[in-house]
Write an enzyme that holds these catalytic residues in place. Structure first.
Site, mmCIF file in Angstrom:
data_model
loop_
_atom_site.group_PDB
_atom_site.id
_atom_site.type_symbol
_atom_site.label_atom_id
_atom_site.label_comp_id
_atom_site.label_asym_id
_atom_site.label_seq_id
_atom_site.Cartn_x
_atom_site.Cartn_y
_atom_site.Cartn_z
ATOM 1 N N SER A 178 -3.687 10.527 5.910
ATOM 2 C CA SER A 178 -4.351 9.647 4.948
ATOM 3 C C SER A 178 -3.680 8.284 4.901
ATOM 4 O O SER A 178 -2.465 8.187 4.795
ATOM 5 C CB SER A 178 -4.306 10.275 3.550
ATOM 6 O OG SER A 178 -2.978 10.657 3.214
ATOM 7 N N ALA A 236 -4.089 4.742 2.576
ATOM 8 C CA ALA A 236 -4.717 4.244 1.354
ATOM 9 C C ALA A 236 -5.901 3.347 1.669
ATOM 10 O O ALA A 236 -6.941 3.393 1.001
ATOM 11 C CB ALA A 236 -3.685 3.500 0.518
ATOM 12 N N LYS A 292 7.185 13.352 10.388
ATOM 13 C CA LYS A 292 6.230 12.607 11.212
ATOM 14 C C LYS A 292 6.460 11.101 11.097
ATOM 15 O O LYS A 292 6.120 10.340 12.018
ATOM 16 C CB LYS A 292 4.799 12.985 10.852
ATOM 17 C CG LYS A 292 4.417 12.797 9.387
ATOM 18 C CD LYS A 292 3.918 11.425 9.054
ATOM 19 C CE LYS A 292 3.689 11.280 7.570
ATOM 20 N NZ LYS A 292 3.269 9.906 7.176
ATOM 21 N N ARG A 299 2.901 1.978 8.009
ATOM 22 C CA ARG A 299 4.075 1.105 7.929
ATOM 23 C C ARG A 299 5.114 1.512 8.967
ATOM 24 O O ARG A 299 5.795 0.664 9.544
ATOM 25 C CB ARG A 299 4.702 1.183 6.539
ATOM 26 C CG ARG A 299 3.773 0.802 5.419
ATOM 27 C CD ARG A 299 4.427 1.096 4.075
ATOM 28 N NE ARG A 299 3.428 1.209 3.023
ATOM 29 C CZ ARG A 299 3.675 1.612 1.799
ATOM 30 N NH1 ARG A 299 4.913 1.949 1.464
ATOM 31 N NH2 ARG A 299 2.728 1.682 0.893
ATOM 32 N N GLU A 332 9.347 4.651 4.870
ATOM 33 C CA GLU A 332 10.033 5.919 4.615
ATOM 34 C C GLU A 332 10.769 6.465 5.839
ATOM 35 O O GLU A 332 11.820 7.089 5.731
ATOM 36 C CB GLU A 332 9.043 6.971 4.112
ATOM 37 C CG GLU A 332 8.480 6.724 2.724
ATOM 38 C CD GLU A 332 9.366 7.262 1.611
ATOM 39 O OE1 GLU A 332 10.564 7.502 1.861
ATOM 40 O OE2 GLU A 332 8.858 7.436 0.490
#
Length: 349
Positions: free
Chosen positions: A142, A144, A195, A259, A285
């Protein structure tokens, strides 16, 4: 009476999920730690920094008052960066009364620096036992930006108690957003976190000009590493061929919305990590997760050559082309050699 949902975190993902729940005719309080966001969301119905040109539902209400956000909420959804979870959860813990018992859920994708804990473990360590249900993990392929345009999206809602996962499932589902339940919280969280590391590698390969063959090799062998460590930590191997495993890996390794992919792509083009992170304007992240994965792999004696190569690039300044050469020069091995016993336990999905 309409259920109230508190969504904590007004970044791109938190804002889109809050908007979706509002569209589903639920009362939603979107909490932000940035007071300047509140009038923009409530009066202009936009969140331009994170979602340029996306119009929010007029009924969505933002607030910088955490106590007001969680008051009377039946579900509290954490959508803040992984390494902010503990701080926000500590504040929430003081606000939970003995009668409220909300469902605690999160949509973060990482592992905590230092402790190496999964997000659900952080929540369980901080929140008072007996005053909440869950936690439930929401994860899967997913972005956003795609959910904002109502692109068809399927995710996983995972909890040890399947009945609690089903409650969350029902709140989110509509004609473009579908959740499946799962009881393998460990596997879903490791798939979500690891991932991101592989996606940095995928972006770097693109930045260097490598093609589809190379991308496919990285994703496939990256999935093997994710499965290897996940199983060592107690996950069901079947989870990694599902939405929160291979599904999330595909979307994160192939999309410019990622990102982590964009950070890797910039590194492949020769930018330095501090410059990349400064230009991103949002948390990547996979960078912090790469450090945690490196430490976990050493601790668990788990062979993860791709993840280790990405760690060397990020934290030891190793040239990307050098680590690629080293990876390709490794001794040959059988594809089926996972280094762990893959005991298949069917999930209820």
């Amino acid at each position: 009476m309409t259920e109230k949902i508190a969504v904590l975190g007004a970044g791109s993902w938190g804002t889109v999920l809050a908007n979706l729940l509002t569209e589903n005719q639920l009362e939603v309080a979107l909490w932000t730690h940035k007071p300047a966001q509140v009038p923009e969301i409530n009066e202009q119905h936009t969140n331009q920094h994170y979602l340029p040109d996306f119009k929010l539902h007029e009924a969505l209400h933002a607030t910088a008052d955490l106590a007001a956000a969680v008051k009377d909420a039946t579900v509290i959804l954490f959508v803040v960066p992984t390494n902010a979870i503990r701080s926000v959860a500590t504040q929430v813990s003081a606000l939970l009364d003995e009668t409220q018992r909300p469902i605690i859920a999160h949509a973060a994708k990482g592992l905590e620096l230092g402790t190496k804990l999964r997000v659900s473990q952080v929540l369980e360590a901080v929140l008072p036992a007996g005053r909440y249900q869950g936690p439930v993990v929401i994860s899967g392929p997913s972005h956003a930006e795609d959910v904002a345009t109502r692109d068809i999206t399927t995710l996983t809602a995972a909890a040890a108690d399947e009945a609690v996962a089903k409650k969350v499932q029902q709140l989110f589902m509509n004609d473009y957003f579908r959740l499946y339940t799962n009881t393998d919280v460990i596997g879903v969280e490791y798939g979500a976190a690891l991932k991101n590391v592989i996606a940095i590698g995928a972006g770097a390969l693109h930045g260097l000009g490598y093609g589809d063959n190379t991308k496919a090799a990285l994703m496939t062998r990256g999935l093997a590493e994710i499965t290897r460590l996940g199983v060592k930590m107690g996950a069901n191997p079947m989870t990694f061929i599902g939405l929160s495993g291979v599904g999330d890996l595909i979307v994160t390794c192939t999309s410019v919305h990622s990102r982590n992919w964009r950070a890797g792509n910039a590194l492949g083009q020769g930018q330095k990590l501090p410059e990349v992170l400064a230009n991103m304007g949002m948390v990547v992240e996979g960078v912090s997760t790469a450090k945690v994965v490196h430490e976990l792999a050493e601790q668990q004696q788990c062979e993860m050559p791709i993840s280790n190569a990405i760690y060397q690039v990020l934290y030891q300044g190793a040239p990307i082309k050098t680590v690629i050469t080293d990876l390709m020069a490794r001794e040959g091995k059988a594809e089926s050699d996972f280094g762990v016993t893959l005991q298949v336990v069917p999930n209820k999905v």
